[in-house]
Enzyme design. Sequence first.
Site, PDB file in Angstrom:
ATOM      1  N   LYS A 123      -9.409  -2.311   1.548  1.00  0.00           N
ATOM      2  CA  LYS A 123      -9.120  -1.132   2.360  1.00  0.00           C
ATOM      3  C   LYS A 123      -9.890   0.093   1.856  1.00  0.00           C
ATOM      4  CE  LYS A 123      -6.046  -3.333   4.835  1.00  0.00           C
ATOM      5  NZ  LYS A 123      -6.330  -3.680   6.227  1.00  0.00           N
ATOM      6  N   SER A 166      -1.235  -2.773  11.036  1.00  0.00           N
ATOM      7  CA  SER A 166      -0.683  -3.752  10.098  1.00  0.00           C
ATOM      8  C   SER A 166       0.547  -4.425  10.712  1.00  0.00           C
ATOM      9  CB  SER A 166      -0.263  -3.041   8.818  1.00  0.00           C
ATOM     10  OG  SER A 166      -1.308  -2.235   8.372  1.00  0.00           O
ATOM     11  N   CYS A 186       0.963  -6.729  13.088  1.00  0.00           N
ATOM     12  CA  CYS A 186       1.063  -6.974  14.536  1.00  0.00           C
ATOM     13  C   CYS A 186       0.502  -8.354  14.883  1.00  0.00           C
ATOM     14  CB  CYS A 186       0.315  -5.906  15.322  1.00  0.00           C
ATOM     15  SG  CYS A 186       1.213  -4.378  15.490  1.00  0.00           S
ATOM     16  N   HIS A 221     -11.093  -1.644  11.405  1.00  0.00           N
ATOM     17  CA  HIS A 221      -9.957  -2.480  11.012  1.00  0.00           C
ATOM     18  C   HIS A 221      -9.764  -3.533  12.102  1.00  0.00           C
ATOM     19  CE1 HIS A 221      -5.384  -2.504   9.859  1.00  0.00           C
ATOM     20  NE2 HIS A 221      -6.047  -3.442   9.227  1.00  0.00           N
ATOM     21  N   TYR A 245      -1.035  -3.616  -6.831  1.00  0.00           N
ATOM     22  CA  TYR A 245      -0.777  -4.392  -5.618  1.00  0.00           C
ATOM     23  C   TYR A 245      -1.879  -4.251  -4.563  1.00  0.00           C
ATOM     24  CZ  TYR A 245       2.098  -7.085  -2.455  1.00  0.00           C
ATOM     25  OH  TYR A 245       2.579  -8.090  -1.647  1.00  0.00           O
ATOM     26  N   ARG A 301       0.844  -1.187   0.000  1.00  0.00           N
ATOM     27  CA  ARG A 301       0.000   0.000   0.000  1.00  0.00           C
ATOM     28  C   ARG A 301       0.881   1.240   0.000  1.00  0.00           C
ATOM     29  NH1 ARG A 301      -1.832   1.287   4.293  1.00  0.00           N
ATOM     30  NH2 ARG A 301      -1.112  -0.244   5.779  1.00  0.00           N
ATOM     31  N   ARG A 354       2.554 -11.957   0.062  1.00  0.00           N
ATOM     32  CA  ARG A 354       1.177 -12.248   0.511  1.00  0.00           C
ATOM     33  C   ARG A 354       0.657 -13.577  -0.009  1.00  0.00           C
ATOM     34  NH1 ARG A 354      -1.214  -8.526   4.226  1.00  0.00           N
ATOM     35  NH2 ARG A 354       0.362  -6.917   4.331  1.00  0.00           N
ATOM     36  N   ASP A 399      -9.487  -9.154   9.303  1.00  0.00           N
ATOM     37  CA  ASP A 399      -9.012  -7.800   8.994  1.00  0.00           C
ATOM     38  C   ASP A 399     -10.053  -6.697   9.168  1.00  0.00           C
ATOM     39  OD1 ASP A 399      -6.801  -6.222   8.173  1.00  0.00           O
ATOM     40  OD2 ASP A 399      -7.645  -6.025   6.173  1.00  0.00           O
TER      41      ASP A 399
HETATM   42  O1  O2Y Z   1       0.276  -3.927   1.264  1.00  0.00           O
HETATM   43  C1  O2Y Z   1      -0.882  -4.214   0.947  1.00  0.00           C
HETATM   44  O2  O2Y Z   1      -1.374  -3.863  -0.113  1.00  0.00           O
HETATM   45  C2  O2Y Z   1      -1.705  -5.020   1.809  1.00  0.00           C
HETATM   46  S1  O2Y Z   1      -1.870  -4.342   3.378  1.00  0.00           S
HETATM   47  C3  O2Y Z   1      -2.959  -5.381   4.246  1.00  0.00           C
HETATM   48  C4  O2Y Z   1      -3.390  -6.550   3.682  1.00  0.00           C
HETATM   49  C5  O2Y Z   1      -4.257  -7.362   4.380  1.00  0.00           C
HETATM   50  C6  O2Y Z   1      -4.672  -6.965   5.602  1.00  0.00           C
HETATM   51  N1  O2Y Z   1      -4.254  -5.819   6.152  1.00  0.00           N
HETATM   52  C7  O2Y Z   1      -3.383  -5.041   5.521  1.00  0.00           C
HETATM   53  C8  O2Y Z   1      -2.976  -3.791   6.240  1.00  0.00           C
HETATM   54  O3  O2Y Z   1      -2.070  -3.086   5.845  1.00  0.00           O
HETATM   55  O4  O2Y Z   1      -3.585  -3.509   7.280  1.00  0.00           O
HETATM   56 MN    MN Z   2      -5.214  -4.777   7.762  1.00  0.00          MN
END
Ligand code: O2Y
Ligand code: MN
Length: 598
Positions: A220, A262, A264, A240, A211, A70, A379, A287
């Site tokens: 998200k 994220s 944890c 979340h 991604y 992200r 992932r 999530d």
């Molecule tokens: O980096 C990403 O695109 C995924 S981030 C993510 C994926 C699944 C669950 N939670 C998260 C997060 O960053 O909280």
């Molecule tokens: Mn998450």
Amino acid sequence: MRGPIANQRLQQWVDEVVALCQPDEVYWCDGTRAEYERLMAQMVSSGASIPLAKRPDSYLFRSDPSDVARVEARTYISTPSQDDAGPTNNWIAPDELKRTMTGLYDGCMRGRTAYVIPFSMGPLGSPMAKIGVEVTDSPYVVCNMHIMTRVGDRVLEALGADGDFMPCLHSVGAPLGPGEEDALWPCAPMEDKYISHFPDENLIWSYGSGYGGNALLGKKCLALRVASARAHREGWMAEHMLILRLISPEGRRYHIAAAFPSACGKTNLAMIQPTIPGWRAECLGDDIAWMWIGADGRLWAINPEAGFFGVAPGTSYQSNPVAMDTVRANVIFTNCALTDDGDVWWEGMGVPAPAHAVDWRGHDWTPGNAAPAAHPNARFTVPATQCPGISPDWENPEGVPIDVFVFGGRRAGVVPLVTEAFDWDHGVFLGATASSETTAANIGAVGALRRDPFAMQPFCGYNMADYFGHWLTMGDRLGDKAPRIFHVNWFRKLANGEWLWPGYGENSRVLKWICDRVDGRVAAQETAIGYLPRAEDLDLNGVAVPAEHLAELLRVDIAAWRNEIPDIQRHFGQFGARLPQRLHDQVRALEERLANYE
Ligand code: O2Y
Ligand code: MN
């Protein structure tokens, strides 16, 4: 090719998108397994997808090295007034952002197919389910959306002629000229990436990244950023949070919704296998939780997703055996290493490193290589139905009633193993001041302390101060039926780096104390920062936690807490006059208690 569809607003929106983005073809996804297999076969023949000889129906993708997570710096909450997005969000005025992005979208799907994905967040038929439609030029996104959401004709049927949907436009931002060869992972340069949300219009525009959270727009973008703003307007909650059911030896069920930043160990906790004899757990989601006040006055929750998009590195039979069993087959892996016998491997998998592998960049890798074989944010995407610990109620359209909220973060010091809030307002304060040391799941510095209120800092689609106010209002409405609120920290360390708490399945010992508190079966000590267990209150039969570790885990370091106050004030200060007075009151009350407990 599908003819005009019943929902005119949808047809009109797709027509507009097609006119702007100019794909070579338009394809409406039906959500069938045959569709998934056909698209996957196309990606295998293009070289984008690698079938895994060792895992049935499983595939490996390698992203572009610039497109691995992200991108918070390129994520925007575009409200007419910047104040409504608040100080924690990037903001560009809607007109300007739309002008810029329309320029980027113009012709951006040339040489590609536009896939129209009707999807439902939440079980179809649930009063809480919401329909989205993502138009994307990425077949990788389509296959992931098949797993992460409910996709296809059944969604169009539920939408009908008049139903409402949230439009989600996505392009990898890499148009192809005639005869031009495609990249294995097409995407745009960082400065052209935009992950944009227009919460007032329930609208999402994403450009330039293929991604995860940037591209699977149901997750998200829709289920947290846009949904949180909508939930604020409509009087419900989009959080979340994982959802977990714990079952005592007597069969009493406790439903826990827990928010962690994220990386944890949220997925690990969602799939916990309690180590305390007689206690069982079921996973309802890892999530996101959508919650509303039911007819009985309690808070009810559904998981809007249909799969898990979990971090692979660190996932092992020790840390998360349920996840390991979940990913045995029918998985999309992204940015893991490829072994010579056709399996995936990652750091922290709990099996010896292969003598040779191909790393996430496609380079030869051998143990001792300075760079990791799998990207730290590699992932797996896998259907929730494959999880052996999934609850029989995970798709119950009515949801489950929440008994407990747990907030957490990754703090090497200061924050005790578990704390119970004095009351709802204090619980909101614990959520609003939650903090964590950052990891590789988001681009930016690793190891820095950041306040991550309710683990929503990257995901709150409106002014965070108003979000705090919404939590306070929900508590007022729930009254004595409100869930009890706790804070946990599994990540305490000694100065020499040694962990103080064993974590993983042993975290069930803390959850048992929490459940016992809910039912009034166990005492607690009142401290300056909340109620804490006394050492003898935790069930530690069968686990070796040295007494001095336990003492440290449950110690309230008054001086260290006083040191936190300026940072909390700085954190709250960014919200100015918009911060609810009730949170100012909490800071003052904490200061007074810290003075009195000297
Ligand atoms: O980096 C990403 O695109 C995924 S981030 C993510 C994926 C699944 C669950 N939670 C998260 C997060 O960053 O909280
Ligand atoms: Mn998450």
